[in-house]
Structures are given as structure tokens and as C-alpha cells.
Design an enzyme around this catalytic site. Structure first.
Site, PDB file in Angstrom:
ATOM      1  N   ARG A  87      -6.200   3.333   7.433  1.00 43.47           N
ATOM      2  CA  ARG A  87      -5.596   2.511   6.379  1.00 43.47           C
ATOM      3  C   ARG A  87      -4.893   1.266   6.918  1.00 43.47           C
ATOM      4  O   ARG A  87      -3.963   0.754   6.309  1.00 43.47           O
ATOM      5  CB  ARG A  87      -4.624   3.337   5.524  1.00 43.47           C
ATOM      6  CG  ARG A  87      -5.250   4.540   4.853  1.00 43.47           C
ATOM      7  CD  ARG A  87      -6.332   4.148   3.858  1.00 43.47           C
ATOM      8  NE  ARG A  87      -6.953   5.343   3.306  1.00 43.47           N
ATOM      9  CZ  ARG A  87      -8.073   5.893   3.769  1.00 43.47           C
ATOM     10  NH1 ARG A  87      -8.713   5.341   4.805  1.00 43.47           N
ATOM     11  NH2 ARG A  87      -8.583   6.971   3.216  1.00 43.47           N
TER      12      ARG A  87
ATOM     13  N   GLU B 259       2.016   3.750   1.856  1.00 42.61           N
ATOM     14  CA  GLU B 259       0.700   3.114   1.941  1.00 42.61           C
ATOM     15  C   GLU B 259       0.633   1.940   0.973  1.00 42.61           C
ATOM     16  O   GLU B 259      -0.019   0.941   1.241  1.00 42.61           O
ATOM     17  CB  GLU B 259      -0.399   4.132   1.614  1.00 42.61           C
ATOM     18  CG  GLU B 259      -1.804   3.581   1.684  1.00 42.61           C
ATOM     19  CD  GLU B 259      -2.860   4.652   1.524  1.00 42.61           C
ATOM     20  OE1 GLU B 259      -3.777   4.465   0.702  1.00 42.61           O
ATOM     21  OE2 GLU B 259      -2.778   5.680   2.217  1.00 42.61           O
TER      22      GLU B 259
ATOM     23  N   SER C 153      -2.543   5.745  -4.042  1.00 40.69           N
ATOM     24  CA  SER C 153      -1.720   6.571  -3.156  1.00 40.69           C
ATOM     25  C   SER C 153      -0.461   5.821  -2.738  1.00 40.69           C
ATOM     26  O   SER C 153      -0.525   4.665  -2.321  1.00 40.69           O
ATOM     27  CB  SER C 153      -2.512   6.978  -1.909  1.00 40.69           C
ATOM     28  OG  SER C 153      -3.608   7.793  -2.260  1.00 40.69           O
TER      29      SER C 153
END
Length: 303
Positions: A174, A295, A225
Site C-alpha cells: 500500500r 491507510e 479501509s
């Protein structure tokens, strides 16, 4: 600002809006105003915008389709460039695809599946733009953007534009080089796909879509998320074990469907979301001695 706005309009760079509420441009439906919001009508217009921004020494921010994003209540000063309809071009050359940073990830995955081109099955149901997906190395179901990206055309903080190879993007979970080492945004990308049976691709995509629909609250305003997974565990599992599903502060609520999602239950502010994030972090740290890291991208105010 009036002279800047007039200059932008004279250069015909795209749609130019003043004091535009960014809640209108994020999937969480939260965010204060942008001093100036520009939706470029072509890739070349971005260079014109940057020339004007640098000339007037204005701060600038780039957003995509508003997923994975929390804009603070104070909004964003200076210029916000939104990659959208003007940067959603698509060219196919054999198994390689050149796609604009404003192109919808879901739309691209669906379009390629109909042509029997495999590699984007993991992206079925992922909201947001290609530019954002490259920026954060978006992924799911065991795959991510790093596995298909050949190169990306990047706009850097200093206003320069250049192509970076997959290796130069320095992808990891990520993350990419664009987040910290070389801050920038993806204007367009070249992806390497492969030919496969169309029925097999479609079946895999449908399976991935069904999984998201049944486990994640995308019918409610949310950013995706909230936390990175603290491997080998999963953020959603920790939140659920801590009994935090359904916990609410103001209009922000931990989803009862998935612990790693915070939804706008009605009238939520960015402060509500930040307070809830901190409460979850504190609780997980106290109960499991695990530090949770966000995130979701948090921008605006003094950030």
C-alpha cells in the site's frame, strides 16, 4: 485569487470552481472548501495549471475520485487539482494499456474483462481512480498495482513531469515512492495485461465483487479501509475482537459489517472521524499492544 482564477480560465485548462466544498468530491461526503478546485480537461492542461500555480507561489494538492481520502473540515488552501473526466483516456496496444490517471479503476477492470484481458481481476469493486491506485499501490485478493504497472507519468512537487518505471516506483504494501521519498501524483500509467478466457476473467471478477458487497459497507459513505493491516493480523479482526464495531462518535461510526471501515452515519465531520480513529488506536494499543497506522490519506488544514 481573482486574477489567478481569471488566468486559469483564460488558459482554458478545464472547469474552475471557487470555494468548492470538497464533501462533494469525496466518497465519505466529508470535507471543507477548496479555495480553487480545477478539473483539468486534458493531460497537457496540468502543465499549464502548474505554470500558473508556481508563478503565483500557491500551495497545490491533487485528488482523484475521492476514495481513500479524508479532507479536514477547514478545507484546503490554494489550488486543488481533481483528476477526472479530462484525464480518462484509454489506449490499447497489444497486451499493454495506457490509461489516464482520472480513469475509474472499476470501469477499466470491467472494460478489460470484456476484451479477454487479464490482470485487473483483483480491482473489481475497488473504488477510485487509476492515479490513486498507482499512488498507494492499491490491491486486493493477493494482487496489486505493482504486478501490472510498466511505467507511470508523474507530476512531482516541483511541477516537473516525468515517467517512472515499475522499479523506480519502489512499490511495497500500500505504498509507493510517491508518498514520501518523491512526492507526486500519477497522471497516466502503462499497464501490462495478458490474454485469457473471457469467461474465466468474468467469473473471477464477479466472485471478487460479491465478496466486497457481502463484507464491506460500500452502500454507506466511507473512504475504504481506514487502517493498514498490522501483519500478520488484520485490522478489521483486531477492531472486532476489541468490541469496537458499531462504536460511534458524532456522525462517524465503525461499520458493523467490517471493523476496518468508518462510515458517515449522517452529518459526520472530519473531526468526528479523527476522534474515532484515535479512540480505536488507543483501544487496540491498550488491549493488544499493537500500533495501528492509517491507510486513509488525511489532507487539508495545516497538514
Amino acid at each position: 485569487m481573482e486574477n489567478v482564477i481569471q488566468e486559469l480560465r483564460d488558459r482554458e485548462v478545464g472547469k474552475v470552481l471557487e470555494q468548492e466544498p470538497l464533501a462533494n468530491h469525496t466518497t465519505m461526503k466529508i470535507g471543507g472548501p477548496a479555495d480553487i478546485l480545477i478539473i483539468p480537461n486534458r493531460v497537457e492542461a496540468v502543465k499549464d495549471i502548474m505554470d500558473i500555480v508556481k508563478k503565483h507561489d500557491l500551495p497545490w494538492t491533487v485528488i482523484g475520485r475521492g476514495s481513500n481520502l479524508l479532507v479536514l473540515d477547514e478545507g484546503i488552501r490554494g489550488v486543488v487539482i481533481k483528476l477526472g473526466a479530462g484525464l480518462d483516456h484509454l489506449e490499447i496496444d497489444g497486451d499493454q494499456v495506457t490509461v489516464g490517471g482520472g480513469y475509474s479503476v472499476v470501469r477499466l477492470a470491467t472494460s478489460m474483462s470484456k476484451k479477454g484481458m487479464s490482470g485487473l481481476e483483483f480491482a473489481a469493486g475497488i473504488p477510485g481512480s487509476i492515479g490513486g491506485a498507482v499512488y498507494m499501490n492499491a490491491g486486493a485478493h493477493g494482487s496489486d498495482m505493482s504486478e501490472i504497472l510498466v511505467k507511470a507519468r508523474i507530476l512531482f512537487e516541483d511541477g516537473t513531469i516525468e515517467w517512472l518505471t515499475n522499479e523506480e516506483m519502489d512499490f511495497s504494501y500500500r505504498t509507493s515512492v510517491l508518498q514520501k521519498k518523491r512526492p507526486g501524483v500519477c497522471l497516466e500509467a502503462v499497464l501490462q495485461l495478458e490474454q485469457k478466457e473471457r469467461e474465466a476473467i468474468t467469473a473471477q471478477m464477479q466472485q471478487n465483487k460479491d465478496y466486497r458487497k457481502n463484507t464491506q459497507p460500500y452502500s454507506s459513505p466511507c473512504a475504504g479501509s481506514i487502517f493498514r493491516n498490522p501483519l500478520p493480523d488484520h485490522a478489521g479482526n483486531l477492531v472486532e475482537k476489541a468490541g469496537l464495531k458499531g462504536h460511534q462518535i458524532g456522525g462517524a461510526k465503525v461499520s458493523e459489517m467490517h471493523g476496518n471501515f468508518i462510515v458517515n452515519a449522517g452529518g459526520a465531520t472530519a473531526k468526528d472521524v479523527l476522534d474515532l480513529i484515535e479512540y480505536v488506536k488507543k483501544t487496540i494499543r491498550e488491549q493488544y499492544d499493537v500500533d495501528m497506522h492509517t491507510e486513509v490519506e488525511i489532507i487539508g488544514g495545516n497538514r
